[in-house]
Design a protein around this motif. Structure first.
Motif, PDB file in Angstrom:
ATOM      1  N   SER A 142       0.845  -1.194   0.000  1.00 28.65           N
ATOM      2  CA  SER A 142       0.000   0.000   0.000  1.00 28.65           C
ATOM      3  C   SER A 142       0.877   1.239   0.000  1.00 28.65           C
ATOM      4  N   GLU A 143       0.594   2.166  -0.898  1.00 29.72           N
ATOM      5  CA  GLU A 143       1.332   3.427  -0.920  1.00 29.72           C
ATOM      6  C   GLU A 143       1.057   4.199   0.367  1.00 29.72           C
ATOM      7  N   SER A 144       2.107   4.728   0.956  1.00 28.93           N
ATOM      8  CA  SER A 144       1.954   5.471   2.208  1.00 28.93           C
ATOM      9  C   SER A 144       3.099   6.465   2.340  1.00 28.93           C
ATOM     10  N   ASP A 145       2.822   7.608   2.959  1.00 30.54           N
ATOM     11  CA  ASP A 145       3.881   8.593   3.186  1.00 30.54           C
ATOM     12  C   ASP A 145       4.577   8.373   4.524  1.00 30.54           C
ATOM     13  N   VAL A 146       4.151   7.329   5.253  1.00 36.57           N
ATOM     14  CA  VAL A 146       4.814   6.940   6.500  1.00 36.57           C
ATOM     15  C   VAL A 146       4.991   5.425   6.504  1.00 36.57           C
ATOM     16  N   ALA A 147       5.979   4.956   7.251  1.00 42.55           N
ATOM     17  CA  ALA A 147       6.171   3.512   7.383  1.00 42.55           C
ATOM     18  C   ALA A 147       5.021   2.925   8.202  1.00 42.55           C
ATOM     19  N   LEU A 148       4.452   1.845   7.721  1.00 42.71           N
ATOM     20  CA  LEU A 148       3.288   1.227   8.352  1.00 42.71           C
ATOM     21  C   LEU A 148       3.668  -0.040   9.114  1.00 42.71           C
ATOM     22  N   PRO A 149       2.831  -0.421  10.086  1.00 36.43           N
ATOM     23  CA  PRO A 149       3.015  -1.743  10.670  1.00 36.43           C
ATOM     24  C   PRO A 149       2.780  -2.802   9.593  1.00 36.43           C
ATOM     25  N   ALA A 150       3.272  -4.006   9.828  1.00 32.28           N
ATOM     26  CA  ALA A 150       3.174  -5.029   8.792  1.00 32.28           C
ATOM     27  C   ALA A 150       2.936  -6.402   9.407  1.00 32.28           C
ATOM     28  N   VAL A 151       2.255  -7.249   8.634  1.00 31.50           N
ATOM     29  CA  VAL A 151       2.005  -8.626   9.051  1.00 31.50           C
ATOM     30  C   VAL A 151       2.514  -9.575   7.971  1.00 31.50           C
ATOM     31  N   VAL A 152       3.198 -10.614   8.429  1.00 32.90           N
ATOM     32  CA  VAL A 152       3.610 -11.701   7.549  1.00 32.90           C
ATOM     33  C   VAL A 152       2.661 -12.856   7.848  1.00 32.90           C
ATOM     34  N   ILE A 153       1.826 -13.193   6.896  1.00 32.98           N
ATOM     35  CA  ILE A 153       0.753 -14.166   7.094  1.00 32.98           C
ATOM     36  C   ILE A 153       1.223 -15.549   6.663  1.00 32.98           C
ATOM     37  N   ILE A 154       1.023 -16.542   7.556  1.00 29.46           N
ATOM     38  CA  ILE A 154       1.384 -17.922   7.267  1.00 29.46           C
ATOM     39  C   ILE A 154       0.078 -18.720   7.206  1.00 29.46           C
ATOM     40  N   PRO A 155      -0.390 -19.044   6.006  1.00 28.87           N
ATOM     41  CA  PRO A 155      -1.669 -19.735   5.889  1.00 28.87           C
ATOM     42  C   PRO A 155      -1.597 -21.179   6.386  1.00 28.87           C
ATOM     43  N   GLY A 156      -2.785 -21.728   6.690  1.00 27.82           N
ATOM     44  CA  GLY A 156      -2.895 -23.138   7.008  1.00 27.82           C
ATOM     45  C   GLY A 156      -3.164 -23.948   5.746  1.00 27.82           C
ATOM     46  N   GLY A 157      -3.583 -25.187   5.966  1.00 28.58           N
ATOM     47  CA  GLY A 157      -3.863 -26.066   4.841  1.00 28.58           C
ATOM     48  C   GLY A 157      -3.250 -27.441   4.979  1.00 28.58           C
ATOM     49  N   SER A 158      -2.758 -27.770   6.185  1.00 24.90           N
ATOM     50  CA  SER A 158      -2.199 -29.095   6.478  1.00 24.90           C
ATOM     51  C   SER A 158      -1.096 -29.504   5.500  1.00 24.90           C
ATOM     52  N   TYR A 159      -0.383 -28.529   4.984  1.00 26.50           N
ATOM     53  CA  TYR A 159       0.724 -28.758   4.040  1.00 26.50           C
ATOM     54  C   TYR A 159       0.251 -29.370   2.718  1.00 26.50           C
ATOM     55  N   GLN A 160      -1.066 -29.326   2.489  1.00 25.27           N
ATOM     56  CA  GLN A 160      -1.601 -29.829   1.226  1.00 25.27           C
ATOM     57  C   GLN A 160      -1.816 -28.699   0.222  1.00 25.27           C
ATOM     58  N   ILE A 164      -2.007 -23.955   0.010  1.00 24.37           N
ATOM     59  CA  ILE A 164      -2.036 -22.652   0.666  1.00 24.37           C
ATOM     60  C   ILE A 164      -3.476 -22.153   0.564  1.00 24.37           C
ATOM     61  N   LYS A 165      -4.179 -22.155   1.675  1.00 25.08           N
ATOM     62  CA  LYS A 165      -5.604 -21.851   1.662  1.00 25.08           C
ATOM     63  C   LYS A 165      -5.864 -20.369   1.348  1.00 25.08           C
ATOM     64  N   GLU A 166      -6.751 -20.118   0.383  1.00 26.13           N
ATOM     65  CA  GLU A 166      -7.121 -18.741   0.052  1.00 26.13           C
ATOM     66  C   GLU A 166      -7.783 -18.056   1.238  1.00 26.13           C
ATOM     67  N   ARG A 167      -8.530 -18.830   2.004  1.00 25.06           N
ATOM     68  CA  ARG A 167      -9.237 -18.232   3.142  1.00 25.06           C
ATOM     69  C   ARG A 167      -8.265 -17.611   4.147  1.00 25.06           C
ATOM     70  N   ASP A 168      -7.036 -18.160   4.209  1.00 23.35           N
ATOM     71  CA  ASP A 168      -6.039 -17.694   5.168  1.00 23.35           C
ATOM     72  C   ASP A 168      -4.991 -16.782   4.546  1.00 23.35           C
ATOM     73  N   SER A 169      -5.049 -16.569   3.249  1.00 23.95           N
ATOM     74  CA  SER A 169      -3.949 -15.864   2.586  1.00 23.95           C
ATOM     75  C   SER A 169      -4.392 -14.518   2.035  1.00 23.95           C
ATOM     76  N   ILE A 173     -16.960 -17.246   1.701  1.00 29.65           N
ATOM     77  CA  ILE A 173     -17.217 -17.479   0.277  1.00 29.65           C
ATOM     78  C   ILE A 173     -16.308 -18.567  -0.279  1.00 29.65           C
ATOM     79  N   VAL A 174     -15.067 -18.623   0.196  1.00 28.41           N
ATOM     80  CA  VAL A 174     -14.116 -19.628  -0.296  1.00 28.41           C
ATOM     81  C   VAL A 174     -13.862 -20.702   0.765  1.00 28.41           C
ATOM     82  N   ASN A 175     -14.788 -20.835   1.720  1.00 26.68           N
ATOM     83  CA  ASN A 175     -14.596 -21.760   2.832  1.00 26.68           C
ATOM     84  C   ASN A 175     -15.907 -22.460   3.188  1.00 26.68           C
ATOM     85  N   ARG A 176     -16.595 -22.944   2.162  1.00 27.77           N
ATOM     86  CA  ARG A 176     -17.850 -23.700   2.334  1.00 27.77           C
ATOM     87  C   ARG A 176     -18.868 -22.908   3.150  1.00 27.77           C
TER      88      ARG A 176
END
Length: 237
Positions: free
Chosen positions: A20-38, A40-45, A211-214
């Protein structure tokens, strides 16, 4: 918003960047989705990443090895490489490294917890959704993991955890409770929400991920996200 993907040096791994464009540094999240290693679930990503972006976070999603390439240790390396890349390019990415954290769901919650306990790790906070903590479902996932509660130290960053009492895949006493007990033992600040509704694998628990999770939606459990935002404002701002 600029969305792009960069390859990591770990095989079969990459990093999705939601910049996201911003004139200040923003907080950030690194998201690790689930999916039982089968998978990368869209619902979590991407849906979670876009939701964080609407709340003034820079967001990233780690795509770690799955299916025939699944490997817990290699997934951990991919996450470490993702954090290294983000911190090295923090200015260009508009990220405040002092407000950079990890968010993980289910198996991704185990990976997120493991990274948050890594010596010299770069996560300043962790958020774990119905995380796998002990290696009780390794056979089901086809990987060899570890009991990440045993990794907790006095240096573990502040942690936000949520789950459901209805979760039969990662029952509270065996997983979340084991982790929070270790956080408490080491004096690590944490907040726990164990909801009386919902279940495992419910992501944001709202219509956007349903919507993407039954069509799995739970209005009460969906409160985890605004509760996280309140907690983050108190702990990190």
């Amino acid at each position: 918003m600029q969305i792009r993907n960069v390859q990591l040096t770990q095989d079969y791994s990459s990093l999705d960047i939601y910049h996201s464009e911003s004139d200040v540094a923003l907080p950030a999240v690194v998201i690790i989705p689930g999916g039982s290693y089968q998978q990368i679930k869209e619902r979590d990503s991407e849906r979670v990443a876009l939701t964080f972006a609407t709340h003034a976070f820079q967001a990233f999603v780690v795509r770690y090895p799955v299916l025939e390439h699944r490997n817990y240790q290699q997934a951990k390396l991919a996450i470490a490489q993702a954090f290294d890349y983000i911190v090295a390019h923090a200015e260009k990415l508009g990220v405040d490294p002092e407000r950079l954290g990890v968010v993980g769901f289910s198996a991704g919650g185990q990976l997120a917890a493991a990274y948050s306990n890594q010596p010299n790790g770069k996560a300043k906070f962790a958020a774990l959704g119905y995380p796998v903590i002990k290696p009780t479902i390794d056979d089901r996932m086809g990987v060899t993991t570890e009991d990440v509660s045993q990794l907790v130290t006095d240096e573990t960053p502040a942690t936000f955890i949520w789950g459901s009492v209805n979760d039969e895949l990662t029952p509270y006493l065996e997983h979340i409770n084991a982790y929070t007990m270790m956080l408490a033992k080491h004096g690590v600040p944490f907040e726990l929400h164990e909801f009386g509704t919902g279940n495992h694998g419910i992501a944001l628990a709202n219509k956007y991920t349903g919507i993407v999770n039954r069509d799995r939606v739970d209005r009460h459990m969906s409160r985890w996200f605004p509760l996280f935002l309140e907690w983050f404002a108190e702990v990190m701002e």
